[in-house]
Design an enzyme around this catalytic site. Sequence first.
Site, mmCIF file in Angstrom:
data_model
loop_
_atom_site.group_PDB
_atom_site.id
_atom_site.type_symbol
_atom_site.label_atom_id
_atom_site.label_comp_id
_atom_site.label_asym_id
_atom_site.label_seq_id
_atom_site.Cartn_x
_atom_site.Cartn_y
_atom_site.Cartn_z
ATOM 1 C CB SER A 107 4.642 -2.773 8.799
ATOM 2 O OG SER A 107 4.361 -1.396 8.006
ATOM 3 C CE LYS A 117 2.740 -2.697 4.495
ATOM 4 N NZ LYS A 117 3.068 -3.266 5.756
#
Length: 808
Positions: A658, A701
């Site tokens: 990611s 996040k």
Amino acid sequence: MAVNELTAEDLYRTCDSSRFSFETTADLDPPEGVLGQPRAVAAVEFGTSIDGNGYNLFVLGELGTGRHTVVRQFLERRARDDPPPSDWCYVHNFNGEQQPRLLRLPSGMGEQLRKDMKQLVEELQTTLTSALESEDYQTQRMTLEEELTELQTAAFVDVKEKAEQAGLRVIPGPTGFIVAPVREGKMLSPQEIEKMSPEERSRLEKATEDLQEGLQKSQGQMPRLQREHRERVRELNRRVTRFAAGTLIEDLRHRYCDESQIVAYFDAVEADVVEHTREFVQHASGEPSNPLQAALAEAQQDRAFLRRYLVNPIVNNSETQGAPVIHEDHPTHANLIGRIEHFAQFGSLVTDFHLIRAGALHRANGGYLILDALELLRQPYAWESLKRALRAGQLKIESLGESLGLIPTVSLQPEPIPLALKVVLIGEPWIYYLLCARDPDFPDLFKVVVDFDERMPRDAASEEAYAQVVAGIVREEQVEPFDRGAVAQIIERAARQAADGDRLSLKLGKLRDLIREADHWARMENCDLVGAQHVQRAVEQQIYRSDRMREHIQEELLRGTLQISTEGVAIGQINGLSVLQLGDLAFGRPSRITARVWLGAGEVVDIEREVKLAGPLHSKGVLILAGFLGERYAAELPLSLSASLVFEQSYAGVEGDSASLAELYALLSAVAGVALRQSLAVTGSINQHGQVQAIGGVNEKIEAFFDLCHARGLSGDQGVVIPSSNVAHLMLRQDVVEAVRGGRFHVYAVGSVNDGVEILTGLPAGEAAEDGGGYPEESFNLRVQERLVAMARRRKEFGSVREEAPHP
């Protein structure tokens, strides 16, 4: 450019409580059926209805999806319509006590037979004792004794008469009879015998030898006479016992006349009672006079003799309604297969058929057995024992030592019980797939897979159904009703747990916990109705209780121990985002990613991989990044740079791809010499075509970078870049949503590498001309390409100089 700055409405999908048809959960009925699991329900229905070997069920799904509850409720509903299974009893085998006989009886008859046999033993003791103490029996017994005495006396009459005629007397001695000479009624002494003439002594010796021979013949008849006497006594006892006990046992035969195996058992019992009358009534001669010895003898007799006529119903379904549904939470070998217990007697361990104990397979026979797969596999030899029983279709009770050949002593060998049941294993998906791959027997024994989903689609109908589930749990837990706002808040929380605004989590265990805790906070405020604020407080408290590590990381970020910039610009430096999972809590963490480039041979060095801190997925992402770089910018010339990428201040492993988008931006920035905004953080993975792909943990996040920026002060310039394909997954906290609504924080969605370039650099990315004319002027991609071309030329020039230089 295809950059999409998201609005507040894009960040959170609310549940409109005004659409609900109820005011509180008290207005709702409990749900019918299972929520959101049509595939699993169809599999359970199929597996429980089909007959055939091996059609047992394996229920797989993540913890908290309600697997146990749903399966058990379904099985119990189905089992109500099934007939109760048979009772199973073990009885004494009169032809071999080491092999107890098995009786299969209609439901409830096993317990009745046990009571009847116990009563029979008590009545037989009284009846037989009375019969053997009766005047008629005693008269017949006395007659037999007198006959024996007469026969024994008659055998010695001739010998005595001959002895008297010869002047001898027969005297009983310690080892037999003694023949001695007499005169005038007195025995002669040895001195008197010595004084006799030789002719007289010879006559006495001849007469003595003749009498001894006659005595031996008479004594030889005694064992035969005694045997005949004992047989007459036994026959008398048989007749008396058969008459006394026959009526009692005949009553039982009539009562159980429809069960041929029980009638045959009664026949064996009657024959054994007739043969053991004396032992049965404890009327044998030579009883111990010491009270302690008598008590011990009586206890020993009760165990070794009278117990043989009793019944051990190891499975009693007298109170079972329908088929049994058994859940064994500790599936050891003995708890599954059954066991044979022992007791101490006179310093040794002994056993009999009464000490045969049923296992879970016995109790579930004719119904359903539910087992936890992981617990089963943890128990030594339990899995193999279960497979052996299912393959054989019968259940053989034996100790683990016997089955492994470790115990050479003789023990009981009970007759095996036929098996007819469905075994339901419940476990996580990895257990199922591991067994499929590693155990060749598993697919043949568990042919039906019941796959529980973790999520369900979210629409108006499913929200109504979810509200019914909430109402059902509220009623089961006996908590205060929830108003429609609280239910809407729970549904929104379920979407957040599913990490998708268009899905709802089916982890009903966590849902149940949330309902209990929301009710707790409502009671703390003396509210008789649970509202949305109570649900929100329960959520916040759940996070707070597990949030210590996240707060510590946040403190270190604010103190500057962990270096993250949230303002300004920098070349070859960017903020990446990762997710940490600690127990049930997942939270994001910003990380600084840096890149450095120099003249080289086209190698992109992943420092994390070189020091073995990178997992395979992270390494894969870096390799894809290198492939994209070479294809886009150096397809017609050698890639003449070397580069290094690293997560700064990373002291643990790095896994996942990611961060590959952020790593690519840092690398391109270092190549082009163009600074990147430090007020933005980037997350996303890329493929070799430069397309941005979805990642996990997008909500955590974004919230992690927002928390850092908020603590330092929101400038209105900060934000996060995420993949466009992750927009549907957004269910952000309300403070983040409000900051975006007020323009104090930004969330950008990008679909390709070019989409994020202008946001991060202020320069247009630039698209290559279709005719091969290159990138437009002042574009970011042109600067990257020009730098790579310059490095390729420099490398070529450097190589030419080295070739022309004289050798030393």
